[in-house]
Design a protein around this motif. Structure first.
Motif, short mmCIF file in Angstrom:
data_model
loop_
_atom_site.label_atom_id
_atom_site.label_comp_id
_atom_site.label_asym_id
_atom_site.label_seq_id
_atom_site.Cartn_x
_atom_site.Cartn_y
_atom_site.Cartn_z
N ALA A 536 0.87 -1.17 0.00
CA ALA A 536 0.00 0.00 0.00
C ALA A 536 0.91 1.22 0.00
N LEU A 537 0.65 2.15 -0.91
CA LEU A 537 1.57 3.26 -1.13
C LEU A 537 0.89 4.62 -0.97
N GLY A 538 -0.15 4.66 -0.13
CA GLY A 538 -0.78 5.93 0.18
C GLY A 538 -2.21 6.07 -0.31
N ASN A 539 -2.68 5.15 -1.15
CA ASN A 539 -4.06 5.23 -1.64
C ASN A 539 -4.98 4.23 -0.97
N ARG A 540 -4.43 3.15 -0.47
CA ARG A 540 -5.19 2.17 0.32
C ARG A 540 -4.33 1.87 1.55
N SER A 541 -4.11 2.90 2.37
CA SER A 541 -3.16 2.81 3.48
C SER A 541 -3.81 3.16 4.81
N ILE A 542 -3.21 2.66 5.87
CA ILE A 542 -3.48 3.12 7.22
C ILE A 542 -2.26 3.93 7.64
N ILE A 543 -2.48 5.17 8.10
CA ILE A 543 -1.38 6.05 8.45
C ILE A 543 -1.46 6.46 9.92
N ALA A 544 -0.31 6.84 10.48
CA ALA A 544 -0.26 7.19 11.90
C ALA A 544 0.98 8.03 12.16
N ASN A 545 1.09 8.49 13.40
CA ASN A 545 2.19 9.35 13.85
C ASN A 545 3.43 8.49 14.13
N PRO A 546 4.55 8.72 13.42
CA PRO A 546 5.73 7.89 13.64
C PRO A 546 6.47 8.22 14.94
N MET A 547 6.14 9.35 15.55
CA MET A 547 6.85 9.77 16.76
C MET A 547 6.24 9.20 18.03
N SER A 548 5.11 8.49 17.89
CA SER A 548 4.44 7.89 19.04
C SER A 548 5.17 6.62 19.47
N LYS A 549 5.49 6.52 20.75
CA LYS A 549 6.21 5.36 21.27
C LYS A 549 5.32 4.11 21.33
N GLU A 550 4.01 4.30 21.40
CA GLU A 550 3.10 3.17 21.55
C GLU A 550 2.45 2.75 20.23
N MET A 551 2.74 3.49 19.16
CA MET A 551 1.97 3.29 17.93
C MET A 551 2.19 1.92 17.30
N GLN A 552 3.41 1.39 17.32
CA GLN A 552 3.64 0.10 16.69
C GLN A 552 2.79 -0.98 17.35
N SER A 553 2.80 -1.03 18.67
CA SER A 553 2.01 -2.04 19.38
C SER A 553 0.53 -1.83 19.15
N LYS A 554 0.09 -0.56 19.15
CA LYS A 554 -1.32 -0.27 18.94
C LYS A 554 -1.78 -0.74 17.57
N LEU A 555 -0.99 -0.43 16.54
CA LEU A 555 -1.37 -0.82 15.18
C LEU A 555 -1.41 -2.34 15.02
#
Length: 726
Positions: A536-555
């Protein structure tokens, strides 16, 4: 656009001008013969003059041949250039006379247009691609329509989409090309039967069923799908690895390049070294089944508890957590690697060629126990096995690249085949600087074989003009279905979903999305044409804040419902990428792994190193390693996508708006789906995935939907049962 419509448009352009032919050689002869077969009573091509740089004062088809220096009124002419290799030079010459392409002159292939449908199917990742005069008009995988991950079925839905996107009928097709030679595949199956003999009658029967299955009758399936409007003489097959090679080289920006392909197996070939020049392609060397780098990697995928032909990317993501302590064991017992990148498997340790599991008891004894079962806890053994086989893959790829450079003498390299999706190996190859430039087909697996099959017939077999430009011909890989404003509004209104319409003010939408990202909201992006290929390259993507420490686990846990160790990729503004990553080239298709820059790193636990011995995998994942922790893997690397404004305007401006608020020019990008589900295709797919997960925001076209404002959907059955876990 149908051919008859294109002919009418051209005729309208030159109706009141002097129709002139440039050239008197083989291509001019071919054009004249083509025109003799066309409906000249409807769209007459009555040439009045012929121009040739090398000839004058002669007659050609009863017309006088003149030298360009003799022409005074260029503006009164409409010129059809009937040359091939010298077209670039003649085009520049015509520019110097003040002429403009498509207004004052065209290449002869614009008259003799060719429509080619490429098909891959009946193994895994079925797809269809339509090219018109070398331009990719449409491409899509069947799984996106059927919602069956890696669907191998004959791609009737994908074919239908391609035809609708091109606005043509089946009778407009000049060729339909299948990406595999069924007779050669049948030969391999007979070989397997001969090897097994009477030792395994079930395998013999299974191979016989495969031998007589759909692939052998592919012509009939094509004719049936096309309603009998494509005759058998226009249905072709291309060998599997030639299709891989063609998908990479002919789509690349290179005039000439070395080519490497690696996958499980085609008909016989499993790995090839080739060369592409202009519109021609040649395989120089190949390794044949049962010796296969792809099947070796799949054997370890299976042994580590992941699904073959699906979970290989998990094995790649797991590798940095381990140490390559089994490397010596692998190269001593399982595979012998030669200096030219060729290799041979020790078949004593494998059962795949016998129709059984990928590995056998002897393999298990080598690695201290039975294969991990799916969904069992991942242990240090699996991590170390992943690291070890990754090292082997990288060694073979690098040595093969060195050999390809040596035998071709070329400075460009093209890659395709399933192993080309191993972006860690690609990154290693890039850092070795064996080649000046590397281009990797974004649909490198079997789905890309549909494109390669079409390209091979069009360029190599038909000797059509190829004009590589400054960029590749993949259009950012945005080649699938799109939904316009009317379609999206109808979907939202008819279902009474609450939304905010930003179609008249897209800049405000970018700003609003950036604000949501700053609030650590998880956002589904559904916009533009769907991507072709696994990323997925931006047209069928899920996006989030890369600076969040918890984001990887949340996603991983609440959005994707998948294993916690899986990394996420950053999408970064192309002009800013070197501020974040050690990457000195573009990476538009997320196929290169690069290190996060040293100045952004945060040492684990604030020490020079972290002792991971005995630490749970989940705890290791949660270690904060950089200022962009959500996209920084355990080894300080990231699978980078660089984003250009000209390729994806909306996605670029979302990231730019985020940068203006935060100073950070990258965001998290992962595919818009849950585990086991294909990437979303339609508005309905996107909305369901949005509501079934903990996503907070859905961007659909230029409309924004907020989860808290939607009515909860009631489903009659457990939706997770719809998808087979990968």
């Amino acid at each position: 656009m149908a051919k008859k419509d294109r002919e009418k448009d051209l005729h309208d352009i030159f109706r009141n001008r002097t129709l002139t032919l440039w050239g008197t050689g083989q291509k001019a002869d071919r054009l004249m013969l083509h025109l003799q077969r066309t409906r000249l009573d409807v769209y007459p091509y009555h040439f009045k003059m012929v121009i040739d740089n090398n000839r004058n004062n002669m007659m050609y088809y009863g017309l006088p041949v003149r030298h360009p220096e003799e022409i005074e009124d260029w503006g009164s002419l409409f010129i059809i250039v009937a040359v091939h290799n010298a077209y670039h030079q003649i085009k520049e010459q015509l520019y110097s006379y003040g002429l403009v392409e498509n207004r004052d002159f065209i290449h002869w292939q614009e008259i003799d247009q060719k429509m080619v449908l490429g098909i891959s199917a009946l193994y895994h990742d079925a797809a269809a691609v339509l090219i018109r005069n070398g331009e990719i008009i449409a491409a899509a995988q069947e799984e996106r329509f059927t919602r069956v991950k890696h669907d191998p079925s004959f791609p009737e839905n994908a074919i239908r989409y391609c035809m609708e996107e091109a606005q043509i009928g089946y009778d407009d097709l000049d060729a339909v090309v299948y990406y595999d030679n069924p007779l050669l595949s049948a030969e391999r199956l007979l070989y397997n039967i001969a090897v097994v003999g009477e030792k395994d009658i079930d395998l013999v029967n299974r191979n016989l069923r495969m031998l007589l299955a759909d692939k052998v009758w592919i012509h009939q399936k094509v004719e049936s799908c096309c309603g009998g409007k494509v005759s058998a003489k226009n249905i072709f097959v291309a060998e599997h690895h030639i299709a891989h090679a063609a998908s990479s080289f002919f789509a690349s920006p290179f005039e000439e390049a070395a080519i490497l392909t690696f996958d499980g197996v085609g008909e016989w070939a499993t790995s090839t070294v080739g060369v592409g020049k202009g519109n021609k392609l040649e395989i120089l060397k190949e390794i044949d089944y049962p010796h296969s780098l792809g099947l070796l990697y799949s054997a370890f995928t299976y042994f580590c508890g992941f699904k073959v032909n699906s979970g290989e990317y998990k094995l790649m993501g797991l590798a940095p957590y381990g140490e390559p302590i089994y490397y010596d064991t692998i190269v001593r017992h399982l595979v012998k690697i030669y200096e030219d990148g060729s290799y041979r498997l020790n078949l004593e340790y494998f059962d795949f060629y016998l129709g059984g599991n990928m590995t056998n008891e002897k393999f298990a004894d080598l690695f201290e126990g039975e294969a991990r079962r799916a969904e069992e806890k991942i242990t240090k053994r699996e991590m170390d096995l992943a690291a070890s086989i990754q090292k082997v893959i990288e060694e073979v790829v690098v040595k093969a690249a060195m050999y390809a450079r040596k035998v071709t003498g070329l400075t460009n390299l093209c890659l395709a085949g399933g192993i080309a999706l191993n972006c860690v190996a690609n990154g290693k190859l890039l850092r070795e600087k064996i080649f000046d430039h590397i281009w990797i087909q974004p649909a490198a697996g079997d789905s890309g074989g549909a494109l390669g099959a079409a390209y091979y017939i069009y360029y190599h077999q038909w000797d059509r003009l190829r004009i590589p430009g400054g960029r590749d011909s993949m259009k950012g890989s945005y080649l699938g279905p799109s939904y316009d404003r009317k379609q999206i509004m109808e979907f939202l209104i008819s279902n009474r979903y609450k939304y905010y319409d930003y179609y008249e003010e897209p800049e405000k939408m970018y700003e609003k999305v950036a604000d949501y990202l700053c609030e650590d909201k998880v956002i589904g992006l559904f916009q533009g044409r769907m991507e072709y290929g696994p990323r997925a390259l931006g047209n069928r993507s899920i996006i989030a804040n890369p600076m969040s420490k918890e984001m990887q686990s949340k996603l991983n846990q609440k959005i994707k419902f998948r294993e916690s160790f899986r990394p996420f990729a950053p999408s970064v503004l192309a002009e800013e990428s070197q501020e974040y990553f050690k990457l000195d080239c573009e990476s538009p298709y997320m196929l290169l792994v690069a290190e996060v820059k040293d100045e952004l790193r945060i040492l684990a636990n604030g020490t020079e190193s972290c002792d991971y011995e005995g630490m749970d995998l989940t705890d290791r994942v949660r270690q904060c390693r950089s200022q962009i922790p959500a996209v920084t893997h355990v080894d300080y690397t990231a699978r980078v996508q660089t984003v250009l404004e000209e390729t994806n305007y909306d996605y670029y401006h979302i990231i730019k708006a985020f940068k203006e608020v935060t100073g950070c020019a990258c965001i998290v990008n992962t595919s818009f789906n849950v585990r086991g589900e294909p990437i979303v295709c339609s508005p309905q797919d996107a909305y369901l995935c949005f509501m079934r997960t903990d996503m907070d925001i859905l961007v659909m076209g230029k409309c924004i939907l907020v989860k808290d404002e939607q009515e909860e959907i009631v489903e009659k059955r457990e939706w997770r049962n719809e998808y087979e876990l990968d």
